[in-house]
Motif scaffolding. Structure first.
Motif, short mmCIF file in Angstrom:
data_model
loop_
_atom_site.label_atom_id
_atom_site.label_comp_id
_atom_site.label_asym_id
_atom_site.label_seq_id
_atom_site.Cartn_x
_atom_site.Cartn_y
_atom_site.Cartn_z
N ILE A 4 -19.84 -7.11 18.63
CA ILE A 4 -20.99 -6.22 18.85
C ILE A 4 -22.18 -7.04 19.33
CG2 ILE A 4 -22.65 -4.72 17.67
CD1 ILE A 4 -20.05 -3.35 18.05
N THR A 5 -22.41 -8.20 18.77
CA THR A 5 -23.53 -9.05 19.17
C THR A 5 -23.40 -9.46 20.63
OG1 THR A 5 -23.68 -9.89 16.91
CG2 THR A 5 -24.80 -11.16 18.60
N LYS A 8 -24.17 -6.42 22.80
CA LYS A 8 -25.62 -6.19 22.83
C LYS A 8 -26.30 -7.16 23.78
CE LYS A 8 -26.48 -4.42 18.15
NZ LYS A 8 -27.16 -4.75 16.88
N SER A 9 -25.91 -8.42 23.68
CA SER A 9 -26.50 -9.45 24.53
C SER A 9 -26.20 -9.19 26.00
CB SER A 9 -25.97 -10.82 24.11
OG SER A 9 -26.50 -11.82 24.93
N LEU A 11 -25.45 -6.32 27.39
CA LEU A 11 -26.16 -5.11 27.79
C LEU A 11 -27.63 -5.42 28.05
CD1 LEU A 11 -26.19 -2.08 28.28
CD2 LEU A 11 -26.54 -1.76 25.82
N ARG A 12 -28.26 -6.18 27.16
CA ARG A 12 -29.66 -6.55 27.33
C ARG A 12 -29.86 -7.33 28.63
NH1 ARG A 12 -34.43 -7.56 24.24
NH2 ARG A 12 -33.40 -6.59 22.48
#
Length: 140
Positions: A4-5, A8-9, A11-12
């Motif tokens: 997940i991390t 998220k990274s 995607l950011r």
């Protein structure tokens, strides 16, 4: 499989690279300002003069790629989402434009009328003009 991390990274980074993340942050700020705005005291009607001034500022902000600031200005001021037509603005402000003037915001053109600058330096946004010369009373 990605964590997940990591997702998220990724995607950011993708949103930042596309310039979308900043737009989303600006939109959220504008919505927060709107929600916090005291609706019990209505905003005064947007006068013709304020409409023109806000549009000059918006054009300047967008020219300089300050799109997030422009979106917050639009939300806070009640300015229409669709920018006013530049030709309409120039006519309303009695600004005569030649072909080189259309490459810069109307504020630049208006400022050049008030500055005693040789060579039309105000019209050249690439020229660095951060210092003020007290002897000549002009910027360069």
């Amino acid at each position: 499989m990605a964590t997940i991390t990591e997702l998220k990274s990724a995607l950011r980074e993708t949103l930042e690279a596309r310039g979308v993340l900043g737009q989303l942050k600006a939109r959220i700020r504008a919505e927060v300002f709107s929600a916090l705005d005291d609706q019990s005291t209505p905003r005064p009607p947007l006068s013709h003069e304020n409409l023109l001034i806000n549009e000059l500022i918006r054009e300047y902000l967008e020219f300089n790629k300050y799109r997030y600031s422009a979106s917050v200005l639009t939300a806070e001021s009640g300015q229409p989402e669709v920018p006013l037509d530049r030709e309409f603005m120039a006519n309303e402000l009695n600004v005569a434009e030649d072909s080189s003037a259309k490459a810069v915001p109307l504020l630049f053109i208006m400022l050049s009328c008030f500055c005693c600058v040789s060579g039309s330096a105000v019209m050249d946004p690439t020229r660095k003009r951060n210092s003020y010369d007290h002897n000549e009373n002009n910027f360069h």
